[in-house]
Structures are given as structure tokens and as C-alpha cells.
Design a protein around this motif. Structure first.
Motif, PDB file in Angstrom:
ATOM      1  N   LEU A  22      10.334   0.907  -5.137  1.00 26.36           N
ATOM      2  CA  LEU A  22       9.012   0.477  -6.068  1.00 26.36           C
ATOM      3  C   LEU A  22      10.299   0.429  -7.022  1.00 26.36           C
ATOM      4  CD1 LEU A  22       6.439   2.627  -4.630  1.00 26.36           C
ATOM      5  CD2 LEU A  22       7.085   0.363  -3.813  1.00 26.36           C
ATOM      6  N   ASN A  26       6.795  -4.401  -6.594  1.00 28.09           N
ATOM      7  CA  ASN A  26       6.008  -3.467  -6.094  1.00 28.09           C
ATOM      8  C   ASN A  26       6.523  -3.821  -4.510  1.00 28.09           C
ATOM      9  OD1 ASN A  26       4.148  -3.053  -7.737  1.00 28.09           O
ATOM     10  ND2 ASN A  26       2.493  -5.107  -7.030  1.00 28.09           N
ATOM     11  N   ARG A  27       6.059  -3.297  -3.348  1.00 27.87           N
ATOM     12  CA  ARG A  27       6.147  -3.595  -1.539  1.00 27.87           C
ATOM     13  C   ARG A  27       5.062  -3.166  -0.751  1.00 27.87           C
ATOM     14  NH1 ARG A  27      10.380  -5.230  -4.577  1.00 27.87           N
ATOM     15  NH2 ARG A  27      12.854  -4.212  -4.147  1.00 27.87           N
ATOM     16  N   GLU A  58      -1.626   2.449  -3.889  1.00 30.67           N
ATOM     17  CA  GLU A  58      -1.943   2.167  -3.219  1.00 30.67           C
ATOM     18  C   GLU A  58      -3.119   1.086  -3.236  1.00 30.67           C
ATOM     19  OE1 GLU A  58      -1.919   3.112   2.029  1.00 30.67           O
ATOM     20  OE2 GLU A  58      -3.564   3.563   0.635  1.00 30.67           O
ATOM     21  N   ILE A  66       0.232  -2.584  -0.271  1.00 24.46           N
ATOM     22  CA  ILE A  66       0.729  -3.334  -1.192  1.00 24.46           C
ATOM     23  C   ILE A  66       0.861  -1.791  -2.385  1.00 24.46           C
ATOM     24  CG2 ILE A  66       1.720  -4.456  -2.776  1.00 24.46           C
ATOM     25  CD1 ILE A  66       0.885  -6.178  -0.600  1.00 24.46           C
ATOM     26  N   TYR A  67       1.720  -1.139  -2.024  1.00 22.01           N
ATOM     27  CA  TYR A  67       2.763  -0.232  -3.175  1.00 22.01           C
ATOM     28  C   TYR A  67       3.520  -0.283  -4.272  1.00 22.01           C
ATOM     29  CZ  TYR A  67       1.485   2.345   1.676  1.00 22.01           C
ATOM     30  OH  TYR A  67       0.696   3.016   2.794  1.00 22.01           O
ATOM     31  N   SER A  68       2.781   0.671  -5.562  1.00 23.07           N
ATOM     32  CA  SER A  68       3.638   0.289  -6.186  1.00 23.07           C
ATOM     33  C   SER A  68       3.541   1.398  -7.118  1.00 23.07           C
ATOM     34  CB  SER A  68       2.720  -0.520  -7.044  1.00 23.07           C
ATOM     35  OG  SER A  68       0.958  -0.006  -7.116  1.00 23.07           O
TER      36      SER A  68
END
Length: 110
Positions: A22, A26-27, A58, A66-68
């Protein structure tokens, strides 16, 4: 330690690897799951811990999660940790400083 249990968050190599990913950007949940040789439910547990500790955020983009990285939380946890470690070391550092200064006085007398 403040609101975040940084030790819980960082105490696992899988969670540390997620955070490193991350850090690059973002993933999606899918991208994170695919980076590991472990099951999606296992990864979701790790993500939940990071979310609980507010280390990551999230959001939804269409049907994707999407996670950051939550840099603000990480930064304040880092500062708290430095402060805590500083308090633990204070006594030792003060003793060391006294020892060094007394040593210098001894050297000057010779």
C-alpha cells in the motif's frame, strides 16, 4: 499507547507486506489477495486488523474494495512510539550523559 495498537498492526509479516504494498499506492482487495499464497479469508482477517487499528482505509469503487495507507495514523503512532521509547531511555541517557561528562572532567584534571 494512544488509540492505535501499532504493535498488533505491525506484529505480523503478512500485515507488514500488505502495508509495503500500500506504500506503493492503493490496491484492490483482489490485488492484495493475489500477492499472497494464503486464502482470501485469511487476507481479509489481516485487512480487518489493519482497518480496526486505522492503519489503512477502505473505500468502494464500483464493486471493488480499494485499500489505502492511512499515513496520518501511522505518523502519529510513530511519534507516540518514539516518545514512549524516549521515556524508557531517558534515565539511561541521563546516566550516560553524566558518566561521559564526569569522564571529560577527569581527563581535564590530568
Amino acid at each position: 499507547m494512544g488509540m492505535t495498537d501499532i504493535y498488533r498492526a505491525l506484529g505480523d509479516p503478512t500485515r507488514r507486506k500488505i502495508l509495503s504494498m500500500l506504500k506503493q499506492g492503493n490496491r484492490t482487495q483482489k490485488e492484495i489477495v493475489e500477492a499472497f499464497q494464503i486464502s482470501q479469508p485469511a487476507i481479509k482477517k489481516h485487512l480487518k486488523i489493519l482497518l480496526d487499528e486505522k492503519i489503512i482505509s477502505e473505500s468502494m469503487s464500483g464493486k471493488y474494495r480499494i485499500y489505502s495507507l492511512n499515513r496520518h495514523t501511522l505518523k502519529s503512532s510513530y511519534n507516540e512510539m518514539l516518545e514512549y521509547i524516549g521515556e524508557l531511555l531517558d534515565d539511561q541517557l541521563i546516566r550516560l550523559k553524566d558518566y561521559v561528562e564526569k569522564g571529560e572532567e577527569r581527563d581535564e584534571e590530568h
